[in-house]
Design a protein around this motif. Structure first.
Motif, PDB file in Angstrom:
ATOM      1  N   THR A   8      55.614  47.322  37.610  1.00 43.57           N
ATOM      2  CA  THR A   8      56.126  45.984  37.915  1.00 43.57           C
ATOM      3  C   THR A   8      55.366  44.987  37.046  1.00 43.57           C
ATOM      4  OG1 THR A   8      56.655  46.627  40.170  1.00 43.57           O
ATOM      5  CG2 THR A   8      56.492  44.263  39.726  1.00 43.57           C
ATOM      6  N   ILE A   9      56.136  44.197  36.299  1.00 42.30           N
ATOM      7  CA  ILE A   9      55.547  43.330  35.279  1.00 42.30           C
ATOM      8  C   ILE A   9      56.007  41.897  35.482  1.00 42.30           C
ATOM      9  CG2 ILE A   9      55.544  42.902  32.768  1.00 42.30           C
ATOM     10  CD1 ILE A   9      56.089  46.096  32.775  1.00 42.30           C
ATOM     11  N   VAL A  10      55.067  40.974  35.430  1.00 40.54           N
ATOM     12  CA  VAL A  10      55.399  39.551  35.506  1.00 40.54           C
ATOM     13  C   VAL A  10      55.179  38.945  34.125  1.00 40.54           C
ATOM     14  CG1 VAL A  10      54.742  37.328  36.520  1.00 40.54           C
ATOM     15  CG2 VAL A  10      54.761  39.385  37.952  1.00 40.54           C
ATOM     16  N   ILE A  11      56.174  38.212  33.635  1.00 41.57           N
ATOM     17  CA  ILE A  11      56.050  37.590  32.307  1.00 41.57           C
ATOM     18  C   ILE A  11      56.280  36.087  32.432  1.00 41.57           C
ATOM     19  CG2 ILE A  11      56.827  37.595  29.908  1.00 41.57           C
ATOM     20  CD1 ILE A  11      57.895  40.435  30.333  1.00 41.57           C
ATOM     21  N   SER A  12      55.243  35.314  32.177  1.00 44.41           N
ATOM     22  CA  SER A  12      55.433  33.854  32.156  1.00 44.41           C
ATOM     23  C   SER A  12      55.961  33.511  30.768  1.00 44.41           C
ATOM     24  CB  SER A  12      54.110  33.135  32.459  1.00 44.41           C
ATOM     25  OG  SER A  12      53.317  33.029  31.302  1.00 44.41           O
ATOM     26  N   GLY A  13      57.085  32.805  30.726  1.00 40.99           N
ATOM     27  CA  GLY A  13      57.761  32.610  29.432  1.00 40.99           C
ATOM     28  C   GLY A  13      58.489  33.884  29.055  1.00 40.99           C
ATOM     29  N   ALA A  23      60.213  41.703  27.943  1.00 44.43           N
ATOM     30  CA  ALA A  23      60.939  41.972  29.196  1.00 44.43           C
ATOM     31  C   ALA A  23      62.012  43.044  28.968  1.00 44.43           C
ATOM     32  CB  ALA A  23      61.580  40.679  29.710  1.00 44.43           C
ATOM     33  N   LEU A  24      62.798  42.885  27.904  1.00 47.62           N
ATOM     34  CA  LEU A  24      63.888  43.838  27.651  1.00 47.62           C
ATOM     35  C   LEU A  24      63.344  45.223  27.301  1.00 47.62           C
ATOM     36  CD1 LEU A  24      66.311  41.432  25.749  1.00 47.62           C
ATOM     37  CD2 LEU A  24      66.692  42.476  28.008  1.00 47.62           C
ATOM     38  N   ALA A  25      62.241  45.246  26.525  1.00 45.59           N
ATOM     39  CA  ALA A  25      61.648  46.544  26.162  1.00 45.59           C
ATOM     40  C   ALA A  25      61.164  47.281  27.408  1.00 45.59           C
ATOM     41  CB  ALA A  25      60.494  46.335  25.175  1.00 45.59           C
ATOM     42  N   ARG A  26      60.546  46.528  28.322  1.00 43.03           N
ATOM     43  CA  ARG A  26      60.021  47.182  29.534  1.00 43.03           C
ATOM     44  C   ARG A  26      61.155  47.572  30.496  1.00 43.03           C
ATOM     45  NH1 ARG A  26      55.276  49.416  28.559  1.00 43.03           N
ATOM     46  NH2 ARG A  26      55.851  50.267  30.593  1.00 43.03           N
ATOM     47  N   LEU A  27      62.210  46.754  30.539  1.00 45.91           N
ATOM     48  CA  LEU A  27      63.361  47.120  31.381  1.00 45.91           C
ATOM     49  C   LEU A  27      63.971  48.420  30.880  1.00 45.91           C
ATOM     50  CD1 LEU A  27      64.988  43.587  31.844  1.00 45.91           C
ATOM     51  CD2 LEU A  27      64.018  44.999  33.671  1.00 45.91           C
ATOM     52  N   ARG A  28      64.034  48.569  29.537  1.00 49.13           N
ATOM     53  CA  ARG A  28      64.594  49.804  28.961  1.00 49.13           C
ATOM     54  C   ARG A  28      63.756  51.012  29.356  1.00 49.13           C
ATOM     55  NH1 ARG A  28      65.879  46.376  24.491  1.00 49.13           N
ATOM     56  NH2 ARG A  28      63.911  46.861  23.466  1.00 49.13           N
ATOM     57  N   ARG A  29      62.451  50.790  29.618  1.00 49.31           N
ATOM     58  CA  ARG A  29      61.586  51.910  30.024  1.00 49.31           C
ATOM     59  C   ARG A  29      61.649  52.191  31.510  1.00 49.31           C
ATOM     60  NH1 ARG A  29      56.269  52.366  26.449  1.00 49.31           N
ATOM     61  NH2 ARG A  29      57.211  51.915  24.450  1.00 49.31           N
ATOM     62  N   GLY A  51      71.625  43.494  32.598  1.00 49.26           N
ATOM     63  CA  GLY A  51      72.726  44.231  33.234  1.00 49.26           C
ATOM     64  C   GLY A  51      73.372  45.202  32.257  1.00 49.26           C
ATOM     65  N   ARG A  52      73.548  44.727  31.008  1.00 47.50           N
ATOM     66  CA  ARG A  52      74.185  45.589  29.994  1.00 47.50           C
ATOM     67  C   ARG A  52      73.316  46.786  29.649  1.00 47.50           C
ATOM     68  NH1 ARG A  52      75.994  40.674  27.902  1.00 47.50           N
ATOM     69  NH2 ARG A  52      74.234  40.469  26.488  1.00 47.50           N
ATOM     70  N   GLY A  57      69.244  44.793  39.034  1.00 47.06           N
ATOM     71  CA  GLY A  57      68.363  44.909  40.204  1.00 47.06           C
ATOM     72  C   GLY A  57      66.900  45.058  39.843  1.00 47.06           C
ATOM     73  N   ARG A  58      66.606  45.303  38.543  1.00 45.81           N
ATOM     74  CA  ARG A  58      65.186  45.440  38.152  1.00 45.81           C
ATOM     75  C   ARG A  58      64.671  44.198  37.431  1.00 45.81           C
ATOM     76  NH1 ARG A  58      64.333  48.948  34.540  1.00 45.81           N
ATOM     77  NH2 ARG A  58      66.392  49.883  34.205  1.00 45.81           N
ATOM     78  N   LEU A  59      65.554  43.227  37.183  1.00 43.48           N
ATOM     79  CA  LEU A  59      65.094  41.965  36.589  1.00 43.48           C
ATOM     80  C   LEU A  59      65.213  40.865  37.633  1.00 43.48           C
ATOM     81  CD1 LEU A  59      64.310  40.204  34.013  1.00 43.48           C
ATOM     82  CD2 LEU A  59      66.696  39.473  34.142  1.00 43.48           C
TER      83      LEU A  59
END
Ligand SMILES: NC(=O)c1ccc[n+]([C@@H]2O[C@H](COP(=O)([O-])OP(=O)(O)OC[C@H]3O[C@@H](n4cnc5c(N)ncnc54)[C@H](OP(=O)(O)O)[C@@H]3O)[C@@H](O)[C@H]2O)c1
Length: 289
Positions: A8-13, A23-29, A51-52, A57-59
């Motif tokens: 679980t990762i929090v990204i400010s900005g 964010a997208l790289a980690r979602l892909r993982r 979503g694509r 549900g993970r973002l």
């Protein structure tokens, strides 16, 4: 996922530039990502892209103006309510301001957004990070750069302001924040300060067309692609360093003896920041929610 448990990762900005790409790289993982940004439309676009890529549900997008102390407190409380454990906290939020302006708390904007939001989030999310097996905080800024200074007698730059002066001061303050975090043992998280180098990201919409044009031209020829700059961030999340503090400037370790990483200055700034926070009653911004 290469054998790793989802994190679980929090990204400010997390809605633009390097934060968004991370964010997208980690979602892909397969991770869960909480992306904070002030622009609702950017949040929507990010959610659609998530979503694509099959990350529905993970973002979670949290809209907040992180230059406001009350807004930082609100998102920290929201995150604590929804996530018992945070494995990585990535700081990317920043915005240049051509003219001096103040936050709702009466602080200089760059100081509030670029430095103070990081200070507060690193403290408020500490219990959630301490609950992770291998937590890491990655502050994306300008470590290793020795230009600029903390203007101890004019921290809010009331007497002399310029965009560069404000950016450099908040950058140096972020260097000292990392040192203070490690030396005050402010939690179990390894603290990484990462200078990505000149990168093909960054909002320049606040500048006049001439400055925007020059920046665009420079970026085309001299800047690194976002995907190159974020690679170490993505890897630090997978493999947090064992050391309490790591400072990396474009792949090279930064000498901890640099004057910009002075432990005495770090202590002084941390104490001053606590004093400043204790004197402030956070003000709710007009559009805050
Ligand atoms: N690009 C470079 O060449 C470079 C070089 C060295 C260091 N850095 C550092 O790297 C970090 C990331 O840079 P970047 O180029 O990826 O920046 P960027 O593309 O401009 O993205 C900045 C992020 O900050 C968010 N943000 C701005 N104001 C905010 C506010 N008031 N409240 C909440 N979020 C806010 C933006 O989201 P919203 O628009 O949704 O608010 C966006 O997600 C920064 O700290 C920067 O100083 C960049």
């Amino acid at each position: 996922m290469r054998g790793q448990q989802p994190k679980t990762i929090v990204i400010s900005g997390g809605t633009d530039g390097m934060g968004r790409a991370t964010a997208l790289a980690r979602l892909r993982r397969g991770d869960t990502v909480v992306a904070i940004g002030s622009n609702e439309a950017k949040g929507r676009v990010l959610a659609e892209e998530a979503g694509r890529t099959g990350a529905v549900g993970r973002l979670r997008f949290l809209r907040a103006d992180l230059s406001s102390i009350a807004e930082v407190e609100r998102v920290a409380a929201d995150i604590a309510h929804h996530h018992p454990v945070i494995d990585a906290l990535v700081f990317c939020a920043n915005r240049q301001s051509p003219k001096r302006r103040e936050t709702v708390d009466g602080l200089e904007f760059t100081f509030g957004l670029y430095y103070l939001s990081r200070y507060l989030l690193s403290r408020r999310l500490r219990p959630l990070m301490d609950a992770s097996a291998a937590p890491v905080i990655i502050s994306v800024a300008g470590v290793g750069n020795t230009a600029g200074a903390i203007h101890w007698d004019d921290l809010q730059l009331e007497r002399r302001y310029s965009t560069i002066r404000a950016q450099l001061q908040a950058g140096r303050a972020n260097d000292l924040l990392g040192v203070a975090f490690a030396q005050r043992a402010a939690g179990k998280a390894a603290y990484v300060m990462y200078h990505p180098g000149f990168t093909r990201s960054g909002d320049a919409s606040m500048f006049n067309p001439l400055v925007r044009g020059i920046l665009r031209l420079l970026a085309r020829f001299a800047a690194r692609p976002v995907e190159t700059s974020i690679r170490p961030i993505v890897e630090f999340i997978d493999n947090p360093p064992r050391a309490a503090l790591t400072a990396i400037d474009r792949g090279r370790p930064v000498d901890s003896a640099l004057k910009t990483l002075d432990p005495g200055d770090a202590d002084r700034l941390a104490t001053l920041t606590e004093e400043l926070l204790s004197q402030h009653t956070p003000q709710t911004p007009p559009h805050g929610r």
